[in-house]
Design an enzyme around this catalytic site. Structure first.
Site, PDB file in Angstrom:
ATOM      1  N   LYS A  53       0.828  -1.206   0.000  1.00 40.49           N
ATOM      2  CA  LYS A  53       0.000   0.000   0.000  1.00 40.49           C
ATOM      3  C   LYS A  53       0.864   1.258   0.000  1.00 40.49           C
ATOM      4  O   LYS A  53       0.610   2.201  -0.764  1.00 40.49           O
ATOM      5  CB  LYS A  53      -0.931  -0.009   1.216  1.00 40.49           C
ATOM      6  CG  LYS A  53      -2.041  -1.049   1.120  1.00 40.49           C
ATOM      7  CD  LYS A  53      -2.742  -1.286   2.448  1.00 40.49           C
ATOM      8  CE  LYS A  53      -3.785  -2.384   2.329  1.00 40.49           C
ATOM      9  NZ  LYS A  53      -4.397  -2.767   3.602  1.00 40.49           N
ATOM     10  N   GLN A  97      -4.280  -0.977   9.693  1.00 43.92           N
ATOM     11  CA  GLN A  97      -4.211  -2.352   9.205  1.00 43.92           C
ATOM     12  C   GLN A  97      -4.757  -3.328  10.247  1.00 43.92           C
ATOM     13  O   GLN A  97      -4.347  -3.305  11.406  1.00 43.92           O
ATOM     14  CB  GLN A  97      -2.751  -2.704   8.868  1.00 43.92           C
ATOM     15  CG  GLN A  97      -2.566  -4.085   8.269  1.00 43.92           C
ATOM     16  CD  GLN A  97      -3.227  -4.235   6.910  1.00 43.92           C
ATOM     17  OE1 GLN A  97      -3.154  -3.351   6.070  1.00 43.92           O
ATOM     18  NE2 GLN A  97      -3.888  -5.354   6.694  1.00 43.92           N
ATOM     19  N   ASP A 120     -11.024   3.221   4.000  1.00 43.64           N
ATOM     20  CA  ASP A 120     -11.394   1.802   4.023  1.00 43.64           C
ATOM     21  C   ASP A 120     -12.906   1.618   3.969  1.00 43.64           C
ATOM     22  O   ASP A 120     -13.396   0.519   3.690  1.00 43.64           O
ATOM     23  CB  ASP A 120     -10.856   1.136   5.301  1.00 43.64           C
ATOM     24  CG  ASP A 120      -9.661   0.236   5.033  1.00 43.64           C
ATOM     25  OD1 ASP A 120      -9.438  -0.127   3.860  1.00 43.64           O
ATOM     26  OD2 ASP A 120      -8.945  -0.104   5.988  1.00 43.64           O
TER      27      ASP A 120
END
Length: 299
Positions: A53, A97, A120
């Site tokens: 990422k 994460q 997200d």
């Protein structure tokens, strides 16, 4: 001939557009997109995902920031970092994460992220916007957003009247996927482990999305001839034919069987997987455009 949907190529197209949009943003004198990734602990898979990422963010020309925290970081310390990132005008996307260590409440952490920086798409505000069709300002979870883009590449943007069956009801994929298909005027059924006669239901689908996390659960005779099959699953199974202790990746769909009936199908790997990081970049650049008071770009 069955079309094999090339997620890697579509993901590359998305990233190319993100790069162009980043350049346009700079030309307008706005702050370049900023993405902050926070990882707690040393989970090997998480380390790989985060590195990928961060690398893609830099490739897109973003301001890329990474907080790598030890496993014994307290919830209070993590929430303080998120609060600082919420207040930082150079950051447009915040990604924590998962999974987090057991002593940290992941739900509380996610709800602490500012909704306008929740790239997200897990904050209740974004979940609610998606559920009520407010797609102009909602951030949609990256995997279903990418899956939807793959469907549109095959079927076009007008999906009106098509029957869609989503196998799996998770908050991360199944439910948002169903909401995206509803917003596109599909007739949508969410199926799950307690659905009666799941194979018969699956055979009604013009669009069949498998997101259950069970290797090759969806068999070839579950697929309506000509259907578009989106396989979200990534499962590692033993592959003794490769040698002792070897494994291979498969999806939730028995690919070789399903491909005989499907009109189009995503492979595993190389289908939905590459789209997830690409859509994270798309959400981040969209957040930067909204923060600058500009119209949100579409993909």
């Amino acid at each position: 001939m069955t079309e094999v949907i090339d997620g890697k190529r579509v993901a590359e197209d998305v990233v190319s557009k993100v790069k162009a949009l980043t350049s346009e943003l700079s030309a307008k004198g706005a702050t370049k997109p900023g993405l902050a990734v926070v990882i707690v602990g040393e989970d090997p898979a998480s380390q790989v995902y985060v590195a990928s990422k961060s690398r893609t963010a830099k490739e897109c020309g973003f301001h890329s920031l990474q907080h790598t925290l030890p496993a014994d970081t307290t919830e209070e310390q993590l929430l303080k970092i998120i609060g600082d990132l919420n207040a930082d005008p150079s950051i447009h996307g915040i990604l924590v994460q998962l999974p987090l260590p057991g002593h940290i409440d992941a739900g509380k952490v996610i709800q602490t992220i500012a909704p306008e920086k929740d790239v997200d798409g897990f904050h209740f505000i974004n979940v609610g916007k998606l559920g009520t069709g407010e797609l102009e300002t909602a951030f949609v979870p990256c995997t279903p957003a990418g899956s939807m883009l793959l469907i549109e590449r095959v079927r076009g943007k007008d999906l009106s009247g098509l029957n869609a069956v989503v196998v799996g009801r998770s908050n991360i994929v199944g439910k948002p996927m169903a909401n995206l298909l509803l917003a596109a005027n599909c007739t949508v059924t969410i199926a799950h482990s307690r659905t009666k006669d799941l194979p018969a239901l699956a055979r009604t689908a013009d669009i069949l999305v498998a997101a259950v996390g069970r290797p090759e659960m969806v068999k070839g005779d579950w697929v309506k001839p000509g259907a578009t099959v989106i396989d979200v699953g990534i499962n590692r199974i033993p592959a003794p034919e490769k040698g002792e202790g070897k494994s291979r990746l498969v999806g939730d769909v028995a690919y070789a069987e399903a491909a005989k009936n499907a009109g189009a199908i995503t492979p595993v790997p190389g289908g939905v997987g590459p789209m997830t990081i690409a859509m994270l970049m798309a959400n981040t650049v969209a957040s930067a455009y909204l923060a600058a008071g500009l119209k949100r770009p579409s993909f």
